[in-house]
Motif scaffolding. Structure first.
Motif, PDB file in Angstrom:
ATOM      1  N   ALA A   1      -5.005  -1.743  -8.679  1.00 54.27           N
ATOM      2  CA  ALA A   1      -5.723  -2.378  -7.583  1.00 54.27           C
ATOM      3  C   ALA A   1      -5.635  -3.898  -7.688  1.00 54.27           C
ATOM      4  O   ALA A   1      -5.430  -4.597  -6.690  1.00 54.27           O
TER       5      ALA A   1
ATOM      6  N   GLU B   1      -8.109  -6.874   2.118  1.00 49.17           N
ATOM      7  CA  GLU B   1      -7.593  -5.537   1.820  1.00 49.17           C
ATOM      8  C   GLU B   1      -7.939  -5.090   0.400  1.00 49.17           C
ATOM      9  O   GLU B   1      -7.724  -3.921   0.043  1.00 49.17           O
ATOM     10  N   ASP B   2      -8.475  -6.010  -0.435  1.00 52.25           N
ATOM     11  CA  ASP B   2      -8.742  -5.670  -1.843  1.00 52.25           C
ATOM     12  C   ASP B   2      -9.680  -4.470  -1.972  1.00 52.25           C
ATOM     13  O   ASP B   2      -9.485  -3.617  -2.858  1.00 52.25           O
TER      14      ASP B   2
ATOM     15  N   PRO C   1      -3.738   5.879   3.412  1.00 55.84           N
ATOM     16  CA  PRO C   1      -4.175   4.559   2.924  1.00 55.84           C
ATOM     17  C   PRO C   1      -3.720   3.407   3.819  1.00 55.84           C
ATOM     18  O   PRO C   1      -4.463   2.451   4.031  1.00 55.84           O
TER      19      PRO C   1
ATOM     20  N   VAL D   1      -1.834  -4.996  -6.847  1.00 48.81           N
ATOM     21  CA  VAL D   1      -1.496  -4.891  -5.421  1.00 48.81           C
ATOM     22  C   VAL D   1      -2.303  -5.904  -4.615  1.00 48.81           C
ATOM     23  O   VAL D   1      -1.783  -6.581  -3.715  1.00 48.81           O
ATOM     24  N   GLY D   2      -3.610  -6.036  -4.927  1.00 46.64           N
ATOM     25  CA  GLY D   2      -4.444  -7.009  -4.227  1.00 46.64           C
ATOM     26  C   GLY D   2      -3.978  -8.428  -4.462  1.00 46.64           C
ATOM     27  O   GLY D   2      -3.913  -9.241  -3.534  1.00 46.64           O
TER      28      GLY D   2
ATOM     29  N   SER E   1      -0.656  -9.120  -2.494  1.00 47.93           N
ATOM     30  CA  SER E   1      -0.855  -9.325  -1.054  1.00 47.93           C
ATOM     31  C   SER E   1      -1.564 -10.649  -0.783  1.00 47.93           C
ATOM     32  O   SER E   1      -1.228 -11.362   0.176  1.00 47.93           O
TER      33      SER E   1
ATOM     34  N   ILE F   1      -7.824  -1.203  -1.125  1.00 45.29           N
ATOM     35  CA  ILE F   1      -6.856  -0.901  -2.185  1.00 45.29           C
ATOM     36  C   ILE F   1      -7.580  -0.416  -3.435  1.00 45.29           C
ATOM     37  O   ILE F   1      -7.133   0.528  -4.109  1.00 45.29           O
ATOM     38  N   HIS F   2      -8.704  -1.045  -3.748  1.00 48.02           N
ATOM     39  CA  HIS F   2      -9.462  -0.635  -4.934  1.00 48.02           C
ATOM     40  C   HIS F   2      -9.953   0.812  -4.789  1.00 48.02           C
ATOM     41  O   HIS F   2      -9.947   1.588  -5.752  1.00 48.02           O
TER      42      HIS F   2
ATOM     43  N   VAL G   1      -6.571   1.107   5.421  1.00 53.35           N
ATOM     44  CA  VAL G   1      -6.594  -0.305   5.002  1.00 53.35           C
ATOM     45  C   VAL G   1      -6.354  -1.213   6.204  1.00 53.35           C
ATOM     46  O   VAL G   1      -7.030  -2.235   6.376  1.00 53.35           O
TER      47      VAL G   1
ATOM     48  N   VAL H   1       0.841  -1.206   0.000  1.00 52.12           N
ATOM     49  CA  VAL H   1       0.000   0.000   0.000  1.00 52.12           C
ATOM     50  C   VAL H   1       0.874   1.253   0.000  1.00 52.12           C
ATOM     51  O   VAL H   1       0.587   2.237  -0.698  1.00 52.12           O
TER      52      VAL H   1
ATOM     53  N   ALA I   1      -6.860   3.114  -5.195  1.00 52.74           N
ATOM     54  CA  ALA I   1      -6.385   3.102  -6.576  1.00 52.74           C
ATOM     55  C   ALA I   1      -7.300   3.936  -7.464  1.00 52.74           C
ATOM     56  O   ALA I   1      -6.831   4.683  -8.336  1.00 52.74           O
TER      57      ALA I   1
END
Length: 782
Positions: free
Chosen positions: A729, A331-332, A289, A732-733, A736, A335-336, A293, A280, A339
């Motif tokens: 998004a 966390e998706d 963030p 990164v998702g 993780s 993050i979305h 998050v 993140v 993003a």
């Protein structure tokens, strides 16, 4: 409804969710203070709702040993064994976690033996072995009298437990020896055990039994019990140098599981949390963030733990280990959000939420359905994991939707990673219908087919257990020295009343005694060996009275002395009296009591392993009404295989339902979201085949989750076509999630390791494949 009133309603929803989160916080404080954690691996497995007697038998056997531990101290002679036992017991008297069991506080079994001998004394005449019955029936009184005189006045007197007049044929010591032989144990007069160790050295063993204090032992990840026993073992070695210690018991395995689970939760949970926060930071280069998050993850896991504890009463340790990997999925949503904020800085937070909500909700729905599919099988452990995961995802989703539009006040700025992802997206290839792509598809199909051809299945129940090898080795050796039967294989006996049940047990034990004499099995444990049926007691009392009176008369005539046989109990020993006595303490778990229209008991067998031996034992119940051979290990392994096949069918059905939901929104482009996950699943299974990894239930469960999570990536790319923020998004998702579930591959539990390995391959593959099938930026879905 106007925009303003809609936004006010959203604000009210945010306050309502805050009230729910505060309630969860209060529940968390209570939960961790009450320590409602479960570690028994059998709690993960289905209950025998269709067979209450079998379920009761299994539960009683488990309950009987849930808090008990056995410690063996082996020394070269009895004096050293007693000294070691005294020092061991004295050390544990200062420990808070462990307490000695009744009748063994002297450091050996002599306390129990003394109490049991006094209890049986009034019924001594009703306790005969098969060999004694045959001898008393077939031998003339004159011969019996001569044998008694020889034993009484011979140069080497046989050990006695009573005076000559009370037991002229010395039957009682022989009955006790037969009890010890049937259980595989050989105790001396001091209650010490004579047996060889694993290396064949003859040792004298002091047998100590302990139990954990209180209603349950601590399962907080600390070595409380093990540390207390280590200190006691050190004290024993100082008192008797060279003494050998062996320990066994469910609490030891439970504490080892708790320590391991605590370590894995820290590695997997904290490791994936650190990875998520680092990603993140790299993606957004801002503290806000990271904080928000992390908050959504914390709320999600806390809500999942509370709801699971409320619904199930307690939470299994494997559920916690599994739930730690939830960090990589929950966390998706956050993050979305960030993003999209970074990619569309001029759009208001209200408009952004409206734009993101359909795709985020569909992503949560498909993931939650995949998790809840785990709960369709009647496995309490899987049901816990399903509820934990679905609730955790839902709570994280609601936290993002309800709070982020209010709490995210920062100004989004592009980062180096976001710019790089935008460039990668533009250069990422797209699948096309040409010769090069058809060659690649053919090679991929060949690799997949080869791996699937080599794939094998393994549904062994031991995949759910992960005790340390040293502890398992000691458990095996303790079982060998003490002749402890396996709690996983036993005979279940049912009858309308206790008398009939004991008679049926006696039919069975007559067959098992033959196998013991032939050396086929080491021994067995049955209530009827210690409490004969009233029919047999009556016959034995008459037989012993006739023989002993005749012997006393003839011995008295030969010696000129007068012997009078004492009066024994006029009535047979009853079940209620036996259950209330110390004599029944080691065997109470074998009595199942009354349930339904009858009573039940268990006969346990100490036998070598192997399919041939299990097959031989299963034949011993044939022809005896109400007697059934039970092999729980084989039954549970077969059940795991059944649910593996069932879940494979459910995976196919789930794929159809997911595609239908995708078709409802995306029509002809629905395949673009579906195909990457299907291909990733097939390739993952093929890789398991190439690596020689067997397919088991937890691999299939991981594929179910891959279906729910992998679809998310395709959904985001379809919802925001050509939008680099969506690809950021997704990346990164996925990274993780890949890290968190991949860390499960480090678990010492084979089932969780298989789960993590499957998702390690699957998530990476679906991330690589999803952009290949993305639509062109200018395309519009119908």
């Amino acid at each position: 409804m106007t925009e303003t009133s809609r936004w006010r309603g959203w604000r009210a929803l945010a306050w309502l969710w805050l009230a729910v989160v505060l309630a969860v916080g209060v529940h968390q404080w209570r939960f961790w203070h009450e320590s409602r954690l479960e570690s028994d691996v059998m709690a993960l497995l289905p209950h025998d709702a269709h067979d209450p007697a079998l379920a009761d038998a299994t539960q009683r056997i488990a309950d009987a040993s849930a808090r008990q531990m056995v410690v063996l101290l082996g020394a070269a002679d009895a004096q050293q064994a007693r000294a070691a036992a005294d020092a061991y017991r004295a050390s544990l008297q200062r420990a808070e976690a462990v307490a000695p069991l009744p009748f063994v506080e002297s450091g050996s079994v002599s306390g129990w033996f003394e109490a049991t001998r006094e209890f049986y004394r009034p019924w001594r005449d009703r306790l005969l072995t098969d060999a004694q019955r045959e001898r008393l029936r077939d031998t003339a009184p004159e011969s019996l009298a001569e044998e008694s005189l020889a034993a009484l006045y011979g140069p080497v007197a046989a050990p006695r437990m009573t005076s000559f007049g009370e037991d002229p044929l010395n039957l009682w010591p022989q009955w006790w020896q037969a009890r010890a032989a049937a259980s595989g144990m050989r105790f001396d007069a001091d209650g010490l055990l004579q047996a060889d160790d694993a290396q064949g050295h003859a040792l004298t063993w002091a047998v100590l039994q302990f139990e954990t204090r209180g209603s349950a032992f601590r399962l907080d990840g600390e070595r409380v019990i093990d540390a207390a026993l280590d200190d006691a073992a050190e004290a024993a070695r100082r008192a008797a140098p060279g003494v050998r210690e062996l320990r066994a018991g469910v609490p030891l395995h439970a504490e080892a599981a708790a320590v391991q689970a605590s370590r894995e939760v820290n590695i997997i949970g904290l490791g994936s949390l650190a990875a998520v926060l680092l990603l993140v930071w790299l993606a957004f280069r801002s503290l806000s963030p990271i904080v928000l998050v992390a908050m959504s993850l914390l709320v999600g896991i806390a809500a999942a733990l509370s709801v699971t504890a409320i619904l199930f009463g307690q939470v299994h340790l494997l559920t916690l280990v599994f739930g730690a990997s939830l960090v990589g999925v929950a966390e998706d949503y956050g993050i979305h959000w960030f993003a999209a904020r970074q990619g569309h800085p001029r759009i208001s937070r209200r408009s952004l939420l409206r734009m993101l909500l359909p795709g985020m909700f569909l992503a949560w729905l498909t993931s939650a359905l995949a998790y809840l599919a785990l709960g369709l099988a009647p496995f309490p452990g899987l049901q816990q994991m399903a509820v934990f995961s679905a609730v955790g995802l839902g709570a994280a989703f609601l936290t993002v939707v309800c709070w982020f539009p209010w709490l995210d006040r920062g100004e989004p700025r592009p980062s180096t990673l976001s710019r790089a992802m935008e460039g990668w997206m533009s250069r990422w290839p797209q699948a096309r219908s040409n010769v090069r792509w058809w060659i690649a598809a053919t090679l991929l199909a060949a690799v997949t087919a080869g791996g699937l051809w080599q794939l094998r299945s393994n549904d062994d129940l031991r995949n759910l257990q992960s005790s340390p090898k040293v502890l398992i080795d000691q458990q095996i050796e303790v079982s060998r020295v003490l002749g402890l039967p396996s709690p996983a294989q036993f005979f279940l006996v049912r009858a309308a009343d206790a008398e009939t049940l004991l008679q049926r047990e006696q039919q069975l034990t007559a067959r098992l005694a033959t196998l013991t004499r032939d050396g086929r099995i080491h021994g067995y444990r049955a209530i009827s060996d210690w409490l004969p049926s009233q029919q047999q007691q009556t016959g034995d009392a008459a037989l012993s009275a006739r023989a002993e009176n005749a012997v006393l008369t003839q011995v008295g005539a030969a010696t000129g002395e007068s012997f009078t046989r004492p009066a024994f109990a006029p009535q047979a020993l009853t079940l209620d009296a036996w259950l209330a006595s110390p004599a029944s303490q080691p065997l109470r778990a074998l009595w199942l009591g009354r349930s339904g229209d009858g009573v039940g008991s268990v006969v346990m067998v100490d036998a070598p392993g192997g399919d041939d031996m299990l097959g031989l034992l299963s034949t011993q119940a044939q022809g005896i009404d109400g007697v059934r051979w039970v092999n729980r290990t084989a039954e549970f392994s077969e059940l795991l295989g059944h649910y593996r096949r069932m879940m494979l069918g459910l995976l196919l059905a789930g794929g159809v339902l997911v595609f239908a939901s995708l078709w409802f929104r995306y029509r002809r482009d629905a395949w673009r979201a579906m195909l990457p996950t299907v291909l990733a699943g097939l390739l993952t299974v093929a890789l398991l085949g190439w690596l020689g990894q067997p397919l088991q239930l937890f691999n299939v469960l991981a594929l179910l989750l891959l279906l729910g999570m992998g679809i998310d990536y395709g959904i985001f790319l379809l919802e925001h076509r050509g939008d680099a923020s969506a690809w950021l998004a997704v990346s990164v998702g996925a990274a993780s999630t890949w890290l968190s579930f991949g860390l499960l591959a480090l678990s010492a539990t084979p089932a969780l390791r298989a789960f993590g390995l499957t998702l390690l391959f699957g998530i990476g593959l679906v991330w690589l494949l999803s952009p290949l099938f993305r639509p062109h930026a200018q395309a519009a879905h119908g």
